[in-house]
Design a protein around this motif. Structure first.
Motif, PDB file in Angstrom:
ATOM      1  N   THR A 266       0.998  -1.316  -0.126  1.00  0.00           N
ATOM      2  CA  THR A 266      -0.060   0.069   0.028  1.00  0.00           C
ATOM      3  C   THR A 266       0.849   1.101   0.048  1.00  0.00           C
ATOM      4  O   THR A 266       0.701   2.121  -0.724  1.00  0.00           O
ATOM      5  CB  THR A 266      -1.121  -0.145   1.208  1.00  0.00           C
ATOM      6  OG1 THR A 266      -1.965  -1.079   1.228  1.00  0.00           O
ATOM      7  CG2 THR A 266      -1.720   1.261   1.595  1.00  0.00           C
ATOM      8  N   GLU A 267       1.760   1.320   0.778  1.00  0.00           N
ATOM      9  CA  GLU A 267       2.854   2.342   0.874  1.00  0.00           C
ATOM     10  C   GLU A 267       3.642   2.552  -0.528  1.00  0.00           C
ATOM     11  O   GLU A 267       3.834   3.854  -0.944  1.00  0.00           O
ATOM     12  CB  GLU A 267       3.690   1.984   2.000  1.00  0.00           C
ATOM     13  CG  GLU A 267       3.059   2.049   3.497  1.00  0.00           C
ATOM     14  CD  GLU A 267       4.166   1.925   4.506  1.00  0.00           C
ATOM     15  OE1 GLU A 267       5.117   1.386   4.105  1.00  0.00           O
ATOM     16  OE2 GLU A 267       3.762   1.726   5.603  1.00  0.00           O
ATOM     17  N   ILE A 270       1.109   4.398  -3.094  1.00  0.00           N
ATOM     18  CA  ILE A 270       1.035   5.679  -2.797  1.00  0.00           C
ATOM     19  C   ILE A 270       2.368   6.355  -3.432  1.00  0.00           C
ATOM     20  O   ILE A 270       2.553   7.456  -4.034  1.00  0.00           O
ATOM     21  CB  ILE A 270       0.919   5.996  -1.202  1.00  0.00           C
ATOM     22  CG1 ILE A 270      -0.427   5.482  -0.868  1.00  0.00           C
ATOM     23  CG2 ILE A 270       1.081   7.351  -1.040  1.00  0.00           C
ATOM     24  CD1 ILE A 270      -0.529   5.272   0.434  1.00  0.00           C
ATOM     25  N   ARG A 271       3.434   5.881  -3.245  1.00  0.00           N
ATOM     26  CA  ARG A 271       4.862   6.396  -3.428  1.00  0.00           C
ATOM     27  C   ARG A 271       4.995   6.371  -5.179  1.00  0.00           C
ATOM     28  O   ARG A 271       5.795   7.227  -5.387  1.00  0.00           O
ATOM     29  CB  ARG A 271       5.959   5.766  -2.796  1.00  0.00           C
ATOM     30  CG  ARG A 271       6.093   5.872  -1.543  1.00  0.00           C
ATOM     31  CD  ARG A 271       7.069   4.848  -0.773  1.00  0.00           C
ATOM     32  NE  ARG A 271       8.401   5.188  -1.451  1.00  0.00           N
ATOM     33  CZ  ARG A 271       9.134   3.797  -1.547  1.00  0.00           C
ATOM     34  NH1 ARG A 271       8.518   2.681  -0.771  1.00  0.00           N
ATOM     35  NH2 ARG A 271      10.286   3.878  -2.100  1.00  0.00           N
ATOM     36  N   LEU A 273       2.891   7.360  -7.361  1.00  0.00           N
ATOM     37  CA  LEU A 273       1.930   8.163  -7.855  1.00  0.00           C
ATOM     38  C   LEU A 273       2.629   9.543  -8.315  1.00  0.00           C
ATOM     39  O   LEU A 273       3.314   9.898  -7.821  1.00  0.00           O
ATOM     40  CB  LEU A 273       0.795   8.603  -6.930  1.00  0.00           C
ATOM     41  CG  LEU A 273      -0.219   7.712  -6.555  1.00  0.00           C
ATOM     42  CD1 LEU A 273      -1.141   8.357  -5.365  1.00  0.00           C
ATOM     43  CD2 LEU A 273      -0.760   6.828  -7.486  1.00  0.00           C
ATOM     44  N   ALA A 279      -4.244   6.113  -5.652  1.00  0.00           N
ATOM     45  CA  ALA A 279      -3.800   4.883  -5.109  1.00  0.00           C
ATOM     46  C   ALA A 279      -5.087   4.268  -4.660  1.00  0.00           C
ATOM     47  O   ALA A 279      -5.635   4.728  -3.881  1.00  0.00           O
ATOM     48  CB  ALA A 279      -2.679   4.917  -3.867  1.00  0.00           C
ATOM     49  N   PHE A 293       1.868   7.142   5.290  1.00  0.00           N
ATOM     50  CA  PHE A 293       2.055   7.931   4.141  1.00  0.00           C
ATOM     51  C   PHE A 293       2.268   9.446   4.644  1.00  0.00           C
ATOM     52  O   PHE A 293       2.040   9.661   5.981  1.00  0.00           O
ATOM     53  CB  PHE A 293       0.843   7.990   3.165  1.00  0.00           C
ATOM     54  CG  PHE A 293      -0.263   8.607   3.668  1.00  0.00           C
ATOM     55  CD1 PHE A 293      -0.496   9.964   3.458  1.00  0.00           C
ATOM     56  CD2 PHE A 293      -1.303   7.833   4.174  1.00  0.00           C
ATOM     57  CE1 PHE A 293      -1.790  10.568   3.855  1.00  0.00           C
ATOM     58  CE2 PHE A 293      -2.393   8.587   4.870  1.00  0.00           C
ATOM     59  CZ  PHE A 293      -2.772   9.905   4.585  1.00  0.00           C
ATOM     60  N   LEU A 298       1.143  13.885  -0.081  1.00  0.00           N
ATOM     61  CA  LEU A 298      -0.367  13.907  -0.763  1.00  0.00           C
ATOM     62  C   LEU A 298      -1.255  15.178  -1.054  1.00  0.00           C
ATOM     63  O   LEU A 298      -1.600  15.317  -2.062  1.00  0.00           O
ATOM     64  CB  LEU A 298      -1.040  12.783   0.289  1.00  0.00           C
ATOM     65  CG  LEU A 298      -2.142  12.029  -0.252  1.00  0.00           C
ATOM     66  CD1 LEU A 298      -1.747  11.050  -1.140  1.00  0.00           C
ATOM     67  CD2 LEU A 298      -3.150  11.592   0.719  1.00  0.00           C
ATOM     68  N   GLN A 303      -3.077  14.234  -4.721  1.00  0.00           N
ATOM     69  CA  GLN A 303      -3.198  12.770  -4.882  1.00  0.00           C
ATOM     70  C   GLN A 303      -4.394  12.420  -3.981  1.00  0.00           C
ATOM     71  O   GLN A 303      -4.568  13.064  -2.982  1.00  0.00           O
ATOM     72  CB  GLN A 303      -1.966  12.201  -4.421  1.00  0.00           C
ATOM     73  CG  GLN A 303      -0.878  12.679  -5.508  1.00  0.00           C
ATOM     74  CD  GLN A 303       0.519  12.071  -4.954  1.00  0.00           C
ATOM     75  OE1 GLN A 303       0.669  11.877  -3.965  1.00  0.00           O
ATOM     76  NE2 GLN A 303       1.527  11.814  -5.771  1.00  0.00           N
ATOM     77  N   ARG A 304      -4.693  11.092  -4.063  1.00  0.00           N
ATOM     78  CA  ARG A 304      -5.802  10.514  -3.518  1.00  0.00           C
ATOM     79  C   ARG A 304      -5.728   9.047  -2.853  1.00  0.00           C
ATOM     80  O   ARG A 304      -4.797   8.325  -3.765  1.00  0.00           O
ATOM     81  CB  ARG A 304      -7.300  10.477  -4.174  1.00  0.00           C
ATOM     82  CG  ARG A 304      -7.897  11.777  -4.763  1.00  0.00           C
ATOM     83  CD  ARG A 304      -8.684  11.675  -5.803  1.00  0.00           C
ATOM     84  NE  ARG A 304      -8.149  11.148  -7.008  1.00  0.00           N
ATOM     85  CZ  ARG A 304      -8.966  10.649  -8.050  1.00  0.00           C
ATOM     86  NH1 ARG A 304     -10.018  10.386  -7.624  1.00  0.00           N
ATOM     87  NH2 ARG A 304      -8.318  10.351  -8.933  1.00  0.00           N
ATOM     88  N   ILE A 305      -6.251   8.428  -1.966  1.00  0.00           N
ATOM     89  CA  ILE A 305      -6.215   7.247  -1.642  1.00  0.00           C
ATOM     90  C   ILE A 305      -7.307   6.632  -1.495  1.00  0.00           C
ATOM     91  O   ILE A 305      -8.372   7.311  -0.992  1.00  0.00           O
ATOM     92  CB  ILE A 305      -5.529   7.141  -0.448  1.00  0.00           C
ATOM     93  CG1 ILE A 305      -4.090   7.528  -0.218  1.00  0.00           C
ATOM     94  CG2 ILE A 305      -5.553   5.533   0.049  1.00  0.00           C
ATOM     95  CD1 ILE A 305      -3.388   7.572   1.092  1.00  0.00           C
TER      96      ILE A 305
END
Length: 336
Positions: A266-267, A270-271, A273, A279, A293, A298, A303-305
């Motif tokens: 998951t991490e 995110i990285r 992006l 993500a 994160f 972000l 950016q979005r999760i």
């Protein structure tokens, strides 16, 4: 009938006799033709997720309707169906607003309590109730499910292949088309190329993504991903996957899908992006697992999760043009 019964994480699962009651109002009985094996069942067996016991395992399946409960008009005896573990109740505020994947009754009654919509089970053993798993319990010769959880398909659809449509395909393709709404020309990274990940790849191809990077520690999985539509692949066992991704796409990707369970992936998603990227967390970790994160990064990068559970939408229905083309049959090469 014979079924696979879970009793406790410390005990072996049992292949044993259980009783199945007739379908109640709004329910149907289905003779199981095939069942998929999903990592979610392993989470239960390992004790990583809370689940009522005893319960009949399995939540991917296909079969033929053999009996209708009172009031069921959407199906007929003899219909071929794919089973869904998010059967919309049609009554809660999420269903009424068009967000059936968030059905409140599934989230608060069916899934956690191991029962059907009326709060009771159709399964028993020696007179004692046995729980349903996610309202399906496909590791059995027959099941009783809500009619909304039995999705009619064409009679010529191969039942052994389409069993995984109820979870792996709907979860993977749905994450792309419905949760993320990937646009044509996008760049996409997919971490984990098992059954769900391969269907994320397939969904990205259907969405018209320009670059689809398949990432796994097993070369045969990323090689298979090329058959599903991936344009690039990364061997995460050889070097840092994030660094390899930026070597391929220096600006980062528009969408990164985490299709496996460790918080570390998951991490990584995110990285990976780029500016404005999203993500999408598709793989489900054990209860209590946490990822981290940097919020400032972000926010500054816009950016979005996104979390994505089973996102059905149009792709699971038998009338959708996406499925009438036959592209779903690629899912036969893997299980989630």
């Amino acid at each position: 009938m014979q079924a696979v019964v879970f009793t406790a994480p410390s005990a072996a699962i049992e292949f044993t006799e259980v009783e199945l009651a007739a379908p109640g109002p709004g329910e149907v009985r289905v003779k199981i033709a095939a069942a998929g094996v999903c990592h979610s069942d392993l989470h239960v067996k390992r004790g990583e997720w809370d689940a009522p016991a005893p319960l009949v395992m399995g939540h991917e399946g296909s079969g033929i309707v053999t009996e209708l409960g009172a009031g069921v008009t959407s199906l007929a005896v003899g219909d071929h169906v794919v089973l869904s573990w998010v059967p919309p109740c049609g009554d809660c505020r999420y269903c009424r607003s068009g967000h059936e994947a968030r059905c409140q009754k599934v989230a608060t009654i069916v899934a956690p309590k191991g029962v059907l919509f009326d709060g009771t089970s159709r399964l028993s053993r020696d007179g004692e109730p046995v729980h349903h798993y996610l309202g399906v319990s496909s590791f059995a010769e027959e099941v009783v499910v809500p009619a909304s959880g039995a999705v009619k398909v064409r009679d010529d659809a191969p039942l052994d292949i389409i069993a995984v449509v109820g979870c792996a395909v709907a979860t993977g393709v749905g994450a792309v088309l419905n949760t993320a709404a990937v646009e044509p020309g996008s760049t996409v990274a997919v971490i984990g190329c098992g059954g769900v990940g391969l269907n994320v790849v397939q969904g990205a191809k259907l969405a018209g993504a320009e670059r689809i990077v398949a990432i796994d520690v097993l070369a045969d999985k990323t090689q298979m991903a090329l058959q599903f539509g991936a344009t690039d692949r990364i061997d995460a066992s050889q070097a840092d996957a994030v660094e390899q991704l930026f070597d391929l796409i220096p600006d980062g990707v528009d969408y990164a899908f985490d299709a496996i369970e460790p918080p570390s992936t998951t991490e990584q998603a995110i990285r990976m992006l780029g500016l404005g990227g999203a993500a999408v967390i598709v793989g489900l970790p054990p209860t209590g697992a946490k990822a981290s994160f940097e919020p400032l990064v972000l926010a500054e990068a816009d950016q979005r999760i996104l979390g994505s559970n089973l996102r059905l939408g149009a792709p699971l229905t038998s009338t959708s043009p996406r499925w009438s083309t036959g592209t779903w049959t690629a899912s036969s090469s893997s299980t989630p």
